[in-house]
Design a protein around this motif. Sequence first.
Motif, PDB file in Angstrom:
ATOM      1  N   LYS A 276       0.838  -1.212   0.000  1.00 47.73           N
ATOM      2  CA  LYS A 276       0.000   0.000   0.000  1.00 47.73           C
ATOM      3  C   LYS A 276       0.870   1.258   0.000  1.00 47.73           C
ATOM      4  O   LYS A 276       0.568   2.231  -0.684  1.00 47.73           O
ATOM      5  N   GLN A 277       1.942   1.209   0.783  1.00 45.20           N
ATOM      6  CA  GLN A 277       2.855   2.365   0.809  1.00 45.20           C
ATOM      7  C   GLN A 277       3.425   2.592  -0.603  1.00 45.20           C
ATOM      8  O   GLN A 277       3.506   3.730  -1.082  1.00 45.20           O
ATOM      9  N   ALA A 278       3.792   1.486  -1.284  1.00 47.78           N
ATOM     10  CA  ALA A 278       4.367   1.619  -2.636  1.00 47.78           C
ATOM     11  C   ALA A 278       3.321   2.192  -3.590  1.00 47.78           C
ATOM     12  O   ALA A 278       3.627   3.035  -4.441  1.00 47.78           O
ATOM     13  N   LEU A 279       2.056   1.763  -3.457  1.00 45.42           N
ATOM     14  CA  LEU A 279       1.002   2.287  -4.334  1.00 45.42           C
ATOM     15  C   LEU A 279       0.804   3.782  -4.063  1.00 45.42           C
ATOM     16  O   LEU A 279       0.685   4.587  -4.995  1.00 45.42           O
ATOM     17  N   PHE A 280       0.775   4.135  -2.761  1.00 41.14           N
ATOM     18  CA  PHE A 280       0.612   5.560  -2.424  1.00 41.14           C
ATOM     19  C   PHE A 280       1.718   6.391  -3.080  1.00 41.14           C
ATOM     20  O   PHE A 280       1.459   7.427  -3.696  1.00 41.14           O
ATOM     21  N   GLU A 281       2.958   5.914  -2.962  1.00 44.51           N
ATOM     22  CA  GLU A 281       4.085   6.696  -3.504  1.00 44.51           C
ATOM     23  C   GLU A 281       3.995   6.813  -5.032  1.00 44.51           C
ATOM     24  O   GLU A 281       4.262   7.864  -5.612  1.00 44.51           O
ATOM     25  N   LEU A 282       3.585   5.704  -5.651  1.00 49.14           N
ATOM     26  CA  LEU A 282       3.451   5.711  -7.114  1.00 49.14           C
ATOM     27  C   LEU A 282       2.400   6.744  -7.548  1.00 49.14           C
ATOM     28  O   LEU A 282       2.634   7.576  -8.433  1.00 49.14           O
ATOM     29  N   LEU A 283       1.240   6.698  -6.877  1.00 49.92           N
ATOM     30  CA  LEU A 283       0.145   7.613  -7.247  1.00 49.92           C
ATOM     31  C   LEU A 283       0.539   9.055  -6.956  1.00 49.92           C
ATOM     32  O   LEU A 283       0.373   9.941  -7.805  1.00 49.92           O
ATOM     33  N   ASP A 284       1.053   9.272  -5.756  1.00 46.31           N
ATOM     34  CA  ASP A 284       1.371  10.643  -5.369  1.00 46.31           C
ATOM     35  C   ASP A 284       2.434  11.234  -6.305  1.00 46.31           C
ATOM     36  O   ASP A 284       2.336  12.390  -6.701  1.00 46.31           O
ATOM     37  N   GLY A 285       3.397  10.402  -6.675  1.00 46.91           N
ATOM     38  CA  GLY A 285       4.464  10.871  -7.572  1.00 46.91           C
ATOM     39  C   GLY A 285       3.887  11.340  -8.902  1.00 46.91           C
ATOM     40  O   GLY A 285       4.292  12.365  -9.446  1.00 46.91           O
ATOM     41  N   GLN A 286       2.907  10.604  -9.425  1.00 47.24           N
ATOM     42  CA  GLN A 286       2.347  10.978 -10.737  1.00 47.24           C
ATOM     43  C   GLN A 286       1.320  12.095 -10.637  1.00 47.24           C
ATOM     44  O   GLN A 286       1.194  12.929 -11.530  1.00 47.24           O
ATOM     45  N   LEU A 287       0.574  12.081  -9.531  1.00 44.71           N
ATOM     46  CA  LEU A 287      -0.564  13.009  -9.472  1.00 44.71           C
ATOM     47  C   LEU A 287      -0.221  14.363  -8.860  1.00 44.71           C
ATOM     48  O   LEU A 287      -0.908  15.347  -9.133  1.00 44.71           O
ATOM     49  N   ALA A 288       0.858  14.437  -8.031  1.00 45.45           N
ATOM     50  CA  ALA A 288       1.163  15.710  -7.349  1.00 45.45           C
ATOM     51  C   ALA A 288       1.300  16.879  -8.329  1.00 45.45           C
ATOM     52  O   ALA A 288       0.694  17.933  -8.109  1.00 45.45           O
ATOM     53  N   PRO A 289       2.043  16.730  -9.447  1.00 47.83           N
ATOM     54  CA  PRO A 289       2.152  17.890 -10.353  1.00 47.83           C
ATOM     55  C   PRO A 289       0.811  18.261 -10.982  1.00 47.83           C
ATOM     56  O   PRO A 289       0.501  19.438 -11.183  1.00 47.83           O
ATOM     57  N   LEU A 290      -0.019  17.237 -11.281  1.00 47.61           N
ATOM     58  CA  LEU A 290      -1.341  17.525 -11.873  1.00 47.61           C
ATOM     59  C   LEU A 290      -2.223  18.223 -10.839  1.00 47.61           C
ATOM     60  O   LEU A 290      -2.991  19.136 -11.167  1.00 47.61           O
ATOM     61  N   ARG A 291      -2.082  17.769  -9.576  1.00 50.07           N
ATOM     62  CA  ARG A 291      -2.897  18.348  -8.499  1.00 50.07           C
ATOM     63  C   ARG A 291      -2.609  19.846  -8.370  1.00 50.07           C
ATOM     64  O   ARG A 291      -3.522  20.654  -8.185  1.00 50.07           O
ATOM     65  N   GLU A 292      -1.355  20.200  -8.487  1.00 52.97           N
ATOM     66  CA  GLU A 292      -0.992  21.603  -8.344  1.00 52.97           C
ATOM     67  C   GLU A 292      -1.620  22.436  -9.473  1.00 52.97           C
ATOM     68  O   GLU A 292      -2.191  23.504  -9.235  1.00 52.97           O
ATOM     69  N   ARG A 293      -1.538  21.887 -10.675  1.00 51.93           N
ATOM     70  CA  ARG A 293      -2.160  22.602 -11.809  1.00 51.93           C
ATOM     71  C   ARG A 293      -3.666  22.727 -11.605  1.00 51.93           C
ATOM     72  O   ARG A 293      -4.281  23.748 -11.885  1.00 51.93           O
ATOM     73  N   TYR A 294      -4.257  21.627 -11.096  1.00 51.76           N
ATOM     74  CA  TYR A 294      -5.703  21.588 -10.856  1.00 51.76           C
ATOM     75  C   TYR A 294      -6.115  22.695  -9.881  1.00 51.76           C
ATOM     76  O   TYR A 294      -7.078  23.423 -10.145  1.00 51.76           O
ATOM     77  N   GLU A 295      -5.378  22.824  -8.776  1.00 51.99           N
ATOM     78  CA  GLU A 295      -5.731  23.852  -7.780  1.00 51.99           C
ATOM     79  C   GLU A 295      -5.701  25.235  -8.439  1.00 51.99           C
ATOM     80  O   GLU A 295      -6.584  26.057  -8.225  1.00 51.99           O
ATOM     81  N   GLY A 296      -4.688  25.480  -9.265  1.00 59.16           N
ATOM     82  CA  GLY A 296      -4.575  26.778  -9.953  1.00 59.16           C
ATOM     83  C   GLY A 296      -5.770  27.025 -10.869  1.00 59.16           C
ATOM     84  O   GLY A 296      -6.334  28.117 -10.896  1.00 59.16           O
ATOM     85  N   LEU A 297      -6.189  25.988 -11.590  1.00 59.15           N
ATOM     86  CA  LEU A 297      -7.313  26.136 -12.525  1.00 59.15           C
ATOM     87  C   LEU A 297      -8.626  26.357 -11.783  1.00 59.15           C
ATOM     88  O   LEU A 297      -9.466  27.171 -12.205  1.00 59.15           O
ATOM     89  N   MET A 298      -8.812  25.635 -10.681  1.00 60.45           N
ATOM     90  CA  MET A 298     -10.062  25.757  -9.911  1.00 60.45           C
ATOM     91  C   MET A 298     -10.265  27.181  -9.402  1.00 60.45           C
ATOM     92  O   MET A 298     -11.388  27.607  -9.171  1.00 60.45           O
ATOM     93  N   ALA A 299      -9.156  27.888  -9.221  1.00 51.54           N
ATOM     94  CA  ALA A 299      -9.253  29.258  -8.700  1.00 51.54           C
ATOM     95  C   ALA A 299      -9.676  30.246  -9.791  1.00 51.54           C
ATOM     96  O   ALA A 299      -9.888  31.418  -9.506  1.00 51.54           O
ATOM     97  N   LYS A 300      -9.792  29.786 -11.051  1.00 52.23           N
ATOM     98  CA  LYS A 300     -10.114  30.725 -12.145  1.00 52.23           C
ATOM     99  C   LYS A 300     -11.295  30.239 -12.982  1.00 52.23           C
ATOM    100  O   LYS A 300     -11.138  29.923 -14.176  1.00 52.23           O
ATOM    101  N   PRO A 301     -12.490  30.178 -12.375  1.00 53.43           N
ATOM    102  CA  PRO A 301     -13.642  29.667 -13.133  1.00 53.43           C
ATOM    103  C   PRO A 301     -13.966  30.494 -14.370  1.00 53.43           C
ATOM    104  O   PRO A 301     -14.435  29.946 -15.375  1.00 53.43           O
ATOM    105  N   ALA A 302     -13.670  31.809 -14.336  1.00 52.23           N
ATOM    106  CA  ALA A 302     -14.011  32.631 -15.509  1.00 52.23           C
ATOM    107  C   ALA A 302     -13.162  32.213 -16.708  1.00 52.23           C
ATOM    108  O   ALA A 302     -13.644  32.191 -17.850  1.00 52.23           O
ATOM    109  N   ASP A 303     -11.905  31.856 -16.460  1.00 54.34           N
ATOM    110  CA  ASP A 303     -11.041  31.419 -17.568  1.00 54.34           C
ATOM    111  C   ASP A 303     -11.567  30.113 -18.155  1.00 54.34           C
ATOM    112  O   ASP A 303     -11.584  29.915 -19.381  1.00 54.34           O
ATOM    113  N   ILE A 304     -12.006  29.228 -17.255  1.00 50.02           N
ATOM    114  CA  ILE A 304     -12.513  27.935 -17.742  1.00 50.02           C
ATOM    115  C   ILE A 304     -13.794  28.158 -18.544  1.00 50.02           C
ATOM    116  O   ILE A 304     -14.002  27.564 -19.605  1.00 50.02           O
TER     117      ILE A 304
END
Length: 449
Positions: A276-304
């Motif tokens: 489970k720890q290995a799965l968490f690390e695998l997911l977090d490694g791939q998703l963390a950069p996308l998550r950061e972009r996602y947070e930025g986009l969510m803050a700008k509904p007018a742009d979307i």
Amino acid sequence: MRAPVRILTGITTSGTPHLGNYAGAIRPAVAASRQPGTESFYFLADYHALIKVQDPARVQRSTLEIAATWLACGLDPDRVGFYRQSDIPEITELTWFLTCVAGKGLLNRAHAYKAAVDANTASSDDADAGVTAGLYMYPVLMAADILAFKAQKVPVGRDQVQHIEMARDFAARFNHTYGEHLVLPEAVIEEQVATLPGLDGRKMSKSYDNTIPLFAGPAELKRLVASIVTDSRAPGEAKDPDASHLFTLYRAFADETQAAAMHAALRGGLAWGEAKQALFELLDGQLAPLRERYEGLMAKPADIEATLQAGAAKARAIATPLLRELRAAVGLRPLTTPVIVHGEGSENVNASGKGATSRLPTFKQYRENDGRFYFKLVHADGRVLVQSEGHASPKDAGALIARLKADGAALVHDAGRVLRLADAVVGRLEESVELAEVLASLAVFAEAD
Ligand code: TYM
């Protein structure tokens, strides 16, 4: 040059996107949109959301979340048509056209409707208790989403395959009745992730409440991964990776080497906690950069919103002319349009008495051996009415066709049957064709515009 392959898919805006949506649809669709020779249309299925969710704030929130997810996952809106289903009125119009050819018996067998009926029957309720007509018609709306864009490939998870088969069925029935207007689509499935399991091992689904949200923060992601159900084999005991949905989840995000190493480690007795720890690390490694972009986009509904509006304009540039063609094909057309009757049958009947022929006049363009570009005006019944002069380029021939479509009423001919439109020589009126027939055919184009 070959025409690009048209790819289309959608996600229902009824909840927060999860790993199943990502692996089953978003990731393959974004990858497909980057392939040369493709043209993609991806959308937010908010009409579909109303079938499941009647909380307006949740539908709106989910629409924003899913739009931000697509963009965070690398979708380039300049490259694809990215839009909201409810911004395309042609989809609802096509839904009705398809409703009128769809077999009710086929809809009775749709999974979601059948599951509701089975549950009612099991609890001795009326078979249709609590079932809306929206749930029943879900596959027809979905078919309209696909057919309005003449999509050829539809990347989806396995749960949607039946719906794509139904879209093919409705399209074939429509074409059989009214002529070849619609394209039969194909599902595209990535076998490894066709059904990503959820926390409890059943398909990951909003309806089962067993999802891992795609952009859960690291603490929540860790907690959810830790709650994945496993068997009770102790550390050191050999495990069967192929019977473990934890491994299925791991494999959906790992490369081949990582997956093979995890497979071997589990067989060798790796503790579930460590896996489970290995799965968490695998997911977090791939998703963390996308998550950061996602947070930025969510803050700008007018742009979307602006991105979606631009996408809707792109999408409607395809759907609007198609629906204009379909309206005419089914008979919803100006009363001045000539009605074509073949022999004793109606215009829907061809020489064999089955199916439909093309019932609108057409221009056919081609190049002759002399290297020049010509066109013919063909009557809806297949007769050639006008044969053009040769032109130096297809553009010149196309420009004259456009003038004929717009101003055909001004066409005249001389004693030698030479047709002229103002200063331009158009071509020759074919033997035994009346100018009135040409004018009536051209009027169809003028009315369609
Ligand atoms: P929806 O919103 O339930 O799911 C969106 C996409 O995610 C895939 N998916 C999964 N794939 C693998 N494993 C899972 N556990 C999993 N859960 C979901 C789905 O297969 C789907 O590809 N009716 C559709 C939306 C829709 C649509 C369309 C799709 C409306 N019109 C036209 C394609 C074309 C739906 O509710 O998907």
